[in-house]
Design a protein around this motif. Structure first.
Motif, PDB file in Angstrom:
ATOM      1  N   ALA A  55       0.271   6.183  39.236  1.00  0.00           N
ATOM      2  CA  ALA A  55       0.118   4.773  38.789  1.00  0.00           C
ATOM      3  C   ALA A  55      -1.214   4.111  39.853  1.00  0.00           C
ATOM      4  CB  ALA A  55       0.668   4.014  39.178  1.00  0.00           C
ATOM      5  N   LEU A  56      -0.796   4.683  41.323  1.00  0.00           N
ATOM      6  CA  LEU A  56      -2.023   4.488  41.748  1.00  0.00           C
ATOM      7  C   LEU A  56      -3.757   5.245  41.989  1.00  0.00           C
ATOM      8  CD1 LEU A  56      -2.947   2.590  44.161  1.00  0.00           C
ATOM      9  CD2 LEU A  56      -2.046   4.492  45.605  1.00  0.00           C
ATOM     10  N   LEU A  57      -3.300   6.526  41.788  1.00  0.00           N
ATOM     11  CA  LEU A  57      -3.863   7.036  41.436  1.00  0.00           C
ATOM     12  C   LEU A  57      -5.189   6.825  40.561  1.00  0.00           C
ATOM     13  CD1 LEU A  57      -6.030   9.849  41.584  1.00  0.00           C
ATOM     14  CD2 LEU A  57      -4.724  10.532  40.308  1.00  0.00           C
ATOM     15  N   SER A  91     -12.253   4.813  46.836  1.00  0.00           N
ATOM     16  CA  SER A  91     -12.179   6.275  47.227  1.00  0.00           C
ATOM     17  C   SER A  91     -11.837   7.287  47.666  1.00  0.00           C
ATOM     18  CB  SER A  91     -14.161   6.193  47.602  1.00  0.00           C
ATOM     19  OG  SER A  91     -15.241   5.546  46.581  1.00  0.00           O
ATOM     20  N   ALA A  92     -11.120   6.146  48.704  1.00  0.00           N
ATOM     21  CA  ALA A  92     -10.138   6.630  49.644  1.00  0.00           C
ATOM     22  C   ALA A  92      -9.014   7.257  49.021  1.00  0.00           C
ATOM     23  CB  ALA A  92     -10.170   5.730  50.870  1.00  0.00           C
ATOM     24  N   LEU A  93      -8.470   5.933  48.315  1.00  0.00           N
ATOM     25  CA  LEU A  93      -7.577   6.635  47.734  1.00  0.00           C
ATOM     26  C   LEU A  93      -7.191   8.020  46.986  1.00  0.00           C
ATOM     27  CD1 LEU A  93      -5.598   2.437  47.423  1.00  0.00           C
ATOM     28  CD2 LEU A  93      -5.270   4.850  49.183  1.00  0.00           C
ATOM     29  N   ILE A  94      -8.164   8.052  46.501  1.00  0.00           N
ATOM     30  CA  ILE A  94      -8.777   8.642  45.447  1.00  0.00           C
ATOM     31  C   ILE A  94      -8.519  10.156  45.729  1.00  0.00           C
ATOM     32  CG2 ILE A  94      -9.875  10.040  43.356  1.00  0.00           C
ATOM     33  CD1 ILE A  94     -11.259   7.147  42.774  1.00  0.00           C
ATOM     34  N   PHE A  95      -9.464  10.163  47.038  1.00  0.00           N
ATOM     35  CA  PHE A  95      -9.462  11.154  47.826  1.00  0.00           C
ATOM     36  C   PHE A  95      -8.122  11.849  48.657  1.00  0.00           C
ATOM     37  CE2 PHE A  95     -10.571  14.221  52.158  1.00  0.00           C
ATOM     38  CZ  PHE A  95     -11.697  14.940  51.257  1.00  0.00           C
ATOM     39  N   VAL A  96      -7.544  11.124  49.266  1.00  0.00           N
ATOM     40  CA  VAL A  96      -5.994  11.137  49.554  1.00  0.00           C
ATOM     41  C   VAL A  96      -5.338  11.964  48.194  1.00  0.00           C
ATOM     42  CG1 VAL A  96      -4.101  10.521  50.115  1.00  0.00           C
ATOM     43  CG2 VAL A  96      -6.167   9.365  51.314  1.00  0.00           C
ATOM     44  N   VAL A 154     -16.291   8.171  32.408  1.00  0.00           N
ATOM     45  CA  VAL A 154     -16.302   9.635  32.325  1.00  0.00           C
ATOM     46  C   VAL A 154     -15.675  10.293  32.579  1.00  0.00           C
ATOM     47  CG1 VAL A 154     -17.458  11.264  31.361  1.00  0.00           C
ATOM     48  CG2 VAL A 154     -18.503   9.557  30.409  1.00  0.00           C
ATOM     49  N   LEU A 155     -16.433  10.528  33.919  1.00  0.00           N
ATOM     50  CA  LEU A 155     -15.096  10.973  35.018  1.00  0.00           C
ATOM     51  C   LEU A 155     -13.519  10.794  35.231  1.00  0.00           C
ATOM     52  CD1 LEU A 155     -18.595  11.487  37.251  1.00  0.00           C
ATOM     53  CD2 LEU A 155     -17.668  13.054  35.953  1.00  0.00           C
ATOM     54  N   SER A 156     -13.901   9.466  35.025  1.00  0.00           N
ATOM     55  CA  SER A 156     -12.523   9.056  35.387  1.00  0.00           C
ATOM     56  C   SER A 156     -11.625   9.485  34.037  1.00  0.00           C
ATOM     57  CB  SER A 156     -12.378   7.320  35.477  1.00  0.00           C
ATOM     58  OG  SER A 156     -12.742   7.037  36.508  1.00  0.00           O
ATOM     59  N   ALA A 157     -11.786   9.659  33.146  1.00  0.00           N
ATOM     60  CA  ALA A 157     -10.960   9.739  31.891  1.00  0.00           C
ATOM     61  C   ALA A 157     -10.528  11.436  32.225  1.00  0.00           C
ATOM     62  CB  ALA A 157     -11.788   9.523  30.873  1.00  0.00           C
ATOM     63  N   ALA A 158     -12.228  12.112  32.338  1.00  0.00           N
ATOM     64  CA  ALA A 158     -11.607  13.728  33.160  1.00  0.00           C
ATOM     65  C   ALA A 158     -10.515  13.817  33.885  1.00  0.00           C
ATOM     66  CB  ALA A 158     -12.657  14.145  32.863  1.00  0.00           C
ATOM     67  N   SER A 159     -10.571  12.665  34.949  1.00  0.00           N
ATOM     68  CA  SER A 159      -9.606  13.071  35.798  1.00  0.00           C
ATOM     69  C   SER A 159      -7.619  12.107  35.546  1.00  0.00           C
ATOM     70  CB  SER A 159     -10.158  12.251  37.599  1.00  0.00           C
ATOM     71  OG  SER A 159     -11.564  12.740  37.281  1.00  0.00           O
ATOM     72  N   TRP A 160      -8.057  12.031  34.540  1.00  0.00           N
ATOM     73  CA  TRP A 160      -6.905  10.645  34.267  1.00  0.00           C
ATOM     74  C   TRP A 160      -5.585  11.763  34.439  1.00  0.00           C
ATOM     75  CZ3 TRP A 160      -7.287   5.610  34.203  1.00  0.00           C
ATOM     76  CH2 TRP A 160      -6.332   5.373  33.612  1.00  0.00           C
ATOM     77  N   LYS A 161      -5.450  12.720  33.885  1.00  0.00           N
ATOM     78  CA  LYS A 161      -3.858  13.003  33.681  1.00  0.00           C
ATOM     79  C   LYS A 161      -4.201  14.209  35.058  1.00  0.00           C
ATOM     80  CE  LYS A 161      -4.006  13.422  29.147  1.00  0.00           C
ATOM     81  NZ  LYS A 161      -3.422  15.160  27.535  1.00  0.00           N
ATOM     82  N   LEU A 162      -4.827  14.292  36.204  1.00  0.00           N
ATOM     83  CA  LEU A 162      -4.504  14.438  37.214  1.00  0.00           C
ATOM     84  C   LEU A 162      -2.821  15.118  37.399  1.00  0.00           C
ATOM     85  CD1 LEU A 162      -5.833  16.513  39.373  1.00  0.00           C
ATOM     86  CD2 LEU A 162      -6.181  14.303  40.511  1.00  0.00           C
ATOM     87  N   ARG A 163      -2.955  15.887  37.754  1.00  0.00           N
ATOM     88  CA  ARG A 163      -0.841  15.699  38.431  1.00  0.00           C
ATOM     89  C   ARG A 163      -0.883  15.256  39.938  1.00  0.00           C
ATOM     90  NH1 ARG A 163       2.092  20.400  37.677  1.00  0.00           N
ATOM     91  NH2 ARG A 163      -0.379  21.341  37.129  1.00  0.00           N
TER      92      ARG A 163
END
Length: 422
Positions: A55-57, A91-96, A154-163
């Motif tokens: 959810a945070l991602l 950005s930092a939270l996404i990277f972590v 667009v890139l967020s949509a591609a990242s949406w299902k990252l586990r």
């Protein structure tokens, strides 16, 4: 994350020309983003469970994209400051979370794969730079921000299902996860650097049960040189990373600056994996010194020579080294087994990033060339500190694993790890 954090660099000249943004305010907006990035990393340190939150991602992806779309909605510098600050936190939270996910799900795969995954930061730089370059002849700064927001969406949509990382289930796994999450969060200050430092630590250390760290050599003097070098690199690198395009366009108006920024991103894509591979054959302090000297030359070229060839060579040298320096510095800190080396190095680097734009702000009234010369000089001083680091460096010392103690060595940490030693 590469788009959200770094697209500001190619858009900055457009904001100078079309939005009335002063050089000093431009530096302040850059600083806001770096402060936000540090705050986001601290959240990961203080609340390690965030690295397992899908959810945070997703919230961070939406927030980062939203801050890009909101930039054209105002001319208020204070609002821009808040938006870039928020973009830094996201950005930092996404990277972590990405670091945690990669280390969790690629644990059984070759060590170079996570390094290539973090080439996505360079790809984001290249894509955003190319986007702004194509839009410049037909659009203004507002359109550039909106287009970058669309690209991020667009890139967020591609990242949406990252586990994210799977929650640990055993007491031993929980203890180890809590220790490694702190390290991963601390490493979030620079994209791509975290995975290589972690892999280097895993490949060159032994368990705490096997070695008593009190018997190891004192490494304070080497770590002090490393800390000084990496902190200075934070100052010098971020000045170039913020103002390189504006500096090139000041002396060569037109698309050259944007094209150079695309090259920076393309050169950064393979750099993390390639520098890690070089670390298998050559000493890290030697490579760190070489990378800093090459980077200093790259930063100085547009200011000292000018013209298209110098700008393009500068872009390649800078893009190929700024991630490599982080890779090598953090891996060296892990090798020295200095207490909380990754956190301390990251803190110094973060402070350097925050200070960089503020230090050169008084020089920007006379153009960007002086800022680049100062940045190159600071990186050269960092290289001097790296040269000091080389003196008597304990290449063959036995290092204690920086993660939680393990009572028995895992059976999989033998031939596979030996094959990936750096």
């Amino acid at each position: 994350m590469g788009v959200g954090r770094f697209v500001y660099t190619p858009i900055l000249p457009l904001m100078h020309a079309g939005a009335g943004l002063s050089a000093a305010d431009g530096a302040n907006l850059a600083t806001a983003n770096y402060i936000g990035y540090l705050l986001g990393a601290l959240v990961g340190i203080l609340a390690p469970a965030v690295v397992r939150s899908r959810a945070l991602l997703r919230t961070s992806l939406v927030v980062l994209t939203g801050t890009l779309a909101a930039m054209p909605a105002t001319h208020d510098t204070a609002v821009w400051f808040a938006l870039r600050l928020l973009a830094g936190v996201a950005s930092a939270l996404i990277f972590v979370i990405a670091v945690s996910s990669l280390l969790s799900h690629l644990r059984e795969y070759p060590a170079h794969l996570p390094g290539w995954a973090f080439g996505g930061v360079g790809a984001g730089i290249a894509l955003s730079g190319l986007l702004v370059l194509l839009l410049r002849p037909v659009a203004d700064w507002r359109t550039a921000w909106w287009a970058s927001a669309a690209l991020a969406a667009v890139l967020s949509a591609a990242s949406w299902k990252l586990r994210p990382e799977t929650p640990p289930t055993t007491p031993q796994a929980i203890q180890a996860a809590e220790a490694t999450q702190v390290t991963q969060a601390a490493e979030a200050t620079q994209a791509a650097e975290a995975i290589q430092a972690d892999q280097a630590a895993r490949a060159t250390t032994v368990t705490a049960a096997a070695v008593d760290d009190s018997r190891g050599p004192r490494t304070h003097r080497w770590f002090t040189a490393l800390f000084a070098s990496y902190t200075l690199e934070g100052i010098g690198y971020i000045i170039a990373g913020t103002f390189l395009v504006a500096a090139i366009e000041q002396s060569s108006p037109g698309p050259l600056g944007g094209g150079a920024w695309v090259l920076v991103g393309l050169a950064a894509v393979p750099s993390s994996a390639l520098w890690a591979r070089l670390g298998r054959r050559w000493s890290r302090p030697d490579l760190l010194l070489a990378a800093l000297v090459v980077q200093a030359v790259g930063i100085a070229l547009p200011a000292l020579i000018g013209g298209a060839p110098a700008a393009l060579v500068s872009a390649v040298l800078f893009g190929a080294t700024f991630i490599g320096v982080s890779t090598l510095a953090l891996a060296t800190g892990a090798h020295l087994e200095f207490p909380r080396s990754v956190a301390l190095l990251t803190a110094g680097y973060s402070v350097g990033q925050i200070l960089g734009p503020l230090v050169v702000a008084p020089l920007l009234h006379h153009g960007y060339q002086q800022a680049l010369i100062l940045a190159a000089s600071v990186v050269l001083v960092a290289a001097v500190a790296a040269a000091v680091l080389r003196i008597g460096f304990p290449h063959h010392m036995v290092v204690v694993r920086a993660t939680a103690p393990v009572r028995q060595p895992a059976p999989t940490e033998s031939a596979a790890d030996a094959g990936s030693r750096r």
